[in-house]
Enzyme design. Sequence first.
Site, short mmCIF file in Angstrom:
data_model
loop_
_atom_site.label_atom_id
_atom_site.label_comp_id
_atom_site.label_asym_id
_atom_site.label_seq_id
_atom_site.Cartn_x
_atom_site.Cartn_y
_atom_site.Cartn_z
N HIS A 356 0.80 -1.22 0.00
CA HIS A 356 0.00 0.00 0.00
C HIS A 356 0.83 1.26 0.00
O HIS A 356 0.28 2.35 0.12
CB HIS A 356 -0.91 0.06 1.23
CG HIS A 356 -1.94 -1.01 1.29
ND1 HIS A 356 -3.20 -0.85 0.76
CD2 HIS A 356 -1.90 -2.26 1.79
CE1 HIS A 356 -3.90 -1.96 0.97
NE2 HIS A 356 -3.12 -2.83 1.59
N LYS A 534 -8.70 13.64 4.71
CA LYS A 534 -7.77 12.52 4.68
C LYS A 534 -6.73 12.78 5.77
O LYS A 534 -6.72 13.86 6.36
CB LYS A 534 -7.10 12.41 3.30
CG LYS A 534 -6.58 13.76 2.77
CD LYS A 534 -5.99 13.63 1.38
CE LYS A 534 -7.02 13.70 0.26
NZ LYS A 534 -7.19 12.44 -0.47
N ARG A 535 -5.87 11.80 6.04
CA ARG A 535 -4.79 12.06 6.99
C ARG A 535 -3.96 13.25 6.52
O ARG A 535 -3.83 13.49 5.32
CB ARG A 535 -3.91 10.81 7.14
CG ARG A 535 -4.57 9.70 7.95
CD ARG A 535 -4.89 10.14 9.37
NE ARG A 535 -3.69 10.21 10.17
CZ ARG A 535 -3.32 9.30 11.06
NH1 ARG A 535 -4.08 8.23 11.29
NH2 ARG A 535 -2.21 9.44 11.75
N LYS A 540 0.25 14.62 0.69
CA LYS A 540 -1.15 14.86 0.29
C LYS A 540 -1.41 16.35 0.02
O LYS A 540 -2.44 16.71 -0.53
CB LYS A 540 -2.11 14.33 1.35
CG LYS A 540 -2.07 12.79 1.50
CD LYS A 540 -2.98 12.32 2.62
CE LYS A 540 -2.82 10.84 2.96
NZ LYS A 540 -3.48 9.93 1.99
N THR A 642 -8.88 6.22 -1.81
CA THR A 642 -10.22 5.62 -1.91
C THR A 642 -11.27 6.70 -1.66
O THR A 642 -12.39 6.60 -2.15
CB THR A 642 -10.40 4.48 -0.90
OG1 THR A 642 -9.87 4.88 0.36
CG2 THR A 642 -9.68 3.23 -1.38
N LYS A 646 -15.08 7.76 -3.42
CA LYS A 646 -16.31 8.06 -2.68
C LYS A 646 -16.90 9.38 -3.13
O LYS A 646 -18.12 9.50 -3.30
CB LYS A 646 -16.01 8.09 -1.17
CG LYS A 646 -15.61 6.71 -0.63
CD LYS A 646 -14.97 6.77 0.77
CE LYS A 646 -14.27 5.45 1.07
NZ LYS A 646 -13.40 5.51 2.26
C1 26Y Z 1 4.28 0.52 9.46
C2 26Y Z 1 3.41 1.67 9.84
C3 26Y Z 1 4.19 2.95 9.98
C4 26Y Z 1 2.30 1.88 8.87
C5 26Y Z 1 1.01 1.89 9.37
C6 26Y Z 1 -0.05 2.14 8.53
C7 26Y Z 1 2.51 2.07 7.51
C8 26Y Z 1 1.44 2.31 6.67
C9 26Y Z 1 0.14 2.36 7.17
C10 26Y Z 1 -1.01 2.65 6.34
C11 26Y Z 1 -0.92 2.94 5.06
C12 26Y Z 1 -2.11 3.33 4.28
O1 26Y Z 1 -3.18 3.58 4.80
N1 26Y Z 1 -1.95 3.39 2.96
C13 26Y Z 1 -3.05 3.78 2.10
O2 26Y Z 1 -3.71 2.59 1.66
C14 26Y Z 1 -4.86 2.89 0.92
C15 26Y Z 1 -5.54 1.58 0.59
O3 26Y Z 1 -4.81 0.87 -0.35
C16 26Y Z 1 -4.50 3.68 -0.33
O4 26Y Z 1 -5.68 4.03 -1.00
C17 26Y Z 1 -3.71 4.93 0.03
O5 26Y Z 1 -3.26 5.56 -1.16
C18 26Y Z 1 -2.54 4.55 0.90
O6 26Y Z 1 -1.87 5.72 1.34
#
Ligand code: 26Y
Length: 802
Positions: A356, A534-535, A540, A642, A646
Amino acid sequence: MPDMSIPPVTPQDFGAEILRHLKHSLGKDESHAALYDWRMSLSLALRDRVVDPWFESTRKTYEARGKRVYYLSMEFLIGRLIEDVAINLGMEEVAQAALAELGQDYAKIVADEPDAALGNGGLGRLAACFMDSLSTLGIPAYGYGIRYEHGLFEQHFENGAQMETAETWLAQRHAWEFERPEVSYPIHFGGHVDEAEGSPVWHPEETVMASAYDTPVIGWQGRWANTLRLWSAKPITAFDLASFNRGDYMAASAPEALARTISRVLYPDDTTKTGKELRLKQEYFFTSASIQDLLRRFLSEGGDLAELADHVAIQLNDTHPAIAGPELVRLLMDEHGLDVARAISTARRCLAYTNHTLLPEALERWPEELFQSILPRHHRIIQLIEAAHLADSGSAVRIIEHGEVKMGELAFVMAHKVNGVSALHSDLVKETVFADLNRDYPGRIINQTNGITPRRWLYSCNPPLRALINETIGTAWPDDLQQLEGLSAHAGDAAFLDRFQAAKDANKARLADWLKARDGVVLDPAAMFDVQIKRIHEYKRQLMNLLETIALWNEIRENPNGDWTPRVKIFGGKAAPGYVVAKEIIHLINDTAKLINADPATRDLLQIVYPENYNVSMAEILIPAADLSEQISTAGKEASGTGNMKFALNGAPTIGTLDGANVEIRECVGAENFFLFGLTAAEVTARRAEPNYARRAVEASPRLARVLKQIESGVFSPSDKGRYSGLIQGLLDHDYFLVTCDFDSYFEAQRRVDTVFADQAAWTRMAALNTARVGWFSSDRTITGYARDIWTASSLIASRSS
Ligand code: 26Y
């Protein structure tokens, strides 16, 4: 067609079921019932109606002896469930009527439910949408995760700065879950491995129990229900009675406190690999419990481990559960006697990994020493996996390197398929992070573009548009979203467009009422609602949105009688508590809002609104009310997005870059219905190589230079003029995300937005075509792709009843 497993019910009968729970489950009579009691009674009455379809699905799954999907995720960002369950059961109206007859306000009860916020953002919400689609499609599946005691922190603003407090969703009972104290597994940490006799024995230092809590996940029309199984950590020995009797109460509860910390709180960071021992323990905790659980299920049904991969598909939601590979190998070797090669190949045929993110700072790596001290047996097994990988593929890519265990490489090597989450992202996965492994394992990387569940993100959150769609194309679209294409034929029909606009206006009025009641903020519903939620992340580029807002403010002030399109700029989102720059950006948005919103010269034309504590429930109010969707990340950085889907689905055209799924959204809705701007991913890379690119961009843009000067000189922070000098200097010195380079192009695209919005008929047509053309972004389509390309089993969807 409703399934036989949901018998129809009258409001009177359902009301009686609610009252029965009020009396027997809550121990209250009507005259003393609080809002909480009504909410719990309604939830339990709805839950009762999920149980039969759930049992029926479990029975069919068991009988089919086919493949089950196991979706392992550190995060499930669920939100509220009352409305979701009522809608999937086709009981929304019955529930409303039943409560009305009992003199209760359904909407108020629904709004009383706390969000289940067991996730940070996109990845967690995706997992929740996938659970919904797996059930709707009738795919036998389990979601596995952690039952965090505290979900994502609550955000407050103090003089504009973000403060965090603990979220406490479990302070009140969670109505939807079933506690399973009889389902628990020991999870070991630390200690050492004895290899003396040839067969290694792990002597752990610490053990906690993983205890299961099950929540049924009901699909559309109640045709199927799967289980979300969340693990809670419990001590092996609850309580040290000897210490207690000695009067040492702290020592008496020490084992309990130690165990409980593991499932206490969700890590609130989705950017930086924090490298915290507790996070590694959380990851191993839920992954080991899940693997033990699925193996026990398989063996209890008489399965032969040689055929494990015909019955078990394990999907890893990013690398957070990547320890699943070594854990499965460990159990197959140490407990079931398989040799290394067989254990690895069996595990690999079960496992698949979804990536991701390409952000290097979010790729998980653990210091080898830390890893080895917590998981000594797995450390050894990863060495065996690495050796087999190097020997079999001729690859030069190591899993353990420079004193670090690289979880991305581990997940890749142990997976039979690796996927990205949009077409562009999957290409970049092949070209960048996993370029070498892609060469060593050609064909392993594939794409599965993300999707969203139309049940929550249109049917449930947008009743006015739902009604219009039902009247226009019928009611079969919620589980066949491509049918929305049928709306296109009405895009030239003035009466239809009027009604489409009326639905949007109703949603805008609902948002205005909600904000007025919650924060005392008054919105002009005739203004364009321009929304970025969004975050908060540098990539972003909320900062670029704000710079454009300030530039617009400057220009309105200079030409107050110009033909301006009134706008409300709405921001929503949380920053990771330790992410200093993101928090500065939040502070700046709030400081700017304070000044601009108080300016009598521009007040009717420009307003900035940033409601505290953005979450799933807030998204459900904001998205249907949005006119414009802000998807403005630096090209190449947003894996998919995502939220973008929406907004488009709810009739908000996008202003955006060619990033993530924006690319595919634009292809679907048509370039003429999308406000494109900015550098492409390739241009971004090239621009970064140019010396001084940020300062040169600022020099070339007097409009931008002026805005930066205003911020830097303290126009928006009169009580602390230097507050943003660091932020602005950072932009000039190392604008890694190219805010300065894309600014002019963004400003110009916003003026194109103004022009189209001023022509209401043209705008509404564009909005309606967005809704009509994004049916492909249903998570049902995404999950069908996973089932076809990754989980491949003929029996997977066969169980769906027609
Ligand atoms: C390892 C830790 C620091 C960590 C924790 C959470 C690393 C990443 C994440 C979460 C990442 C995340 O939410 N990524 C998002 O995933 C979505 C679903 O695929 C995407 O639409 C989005 O672009 C992406 O930033």
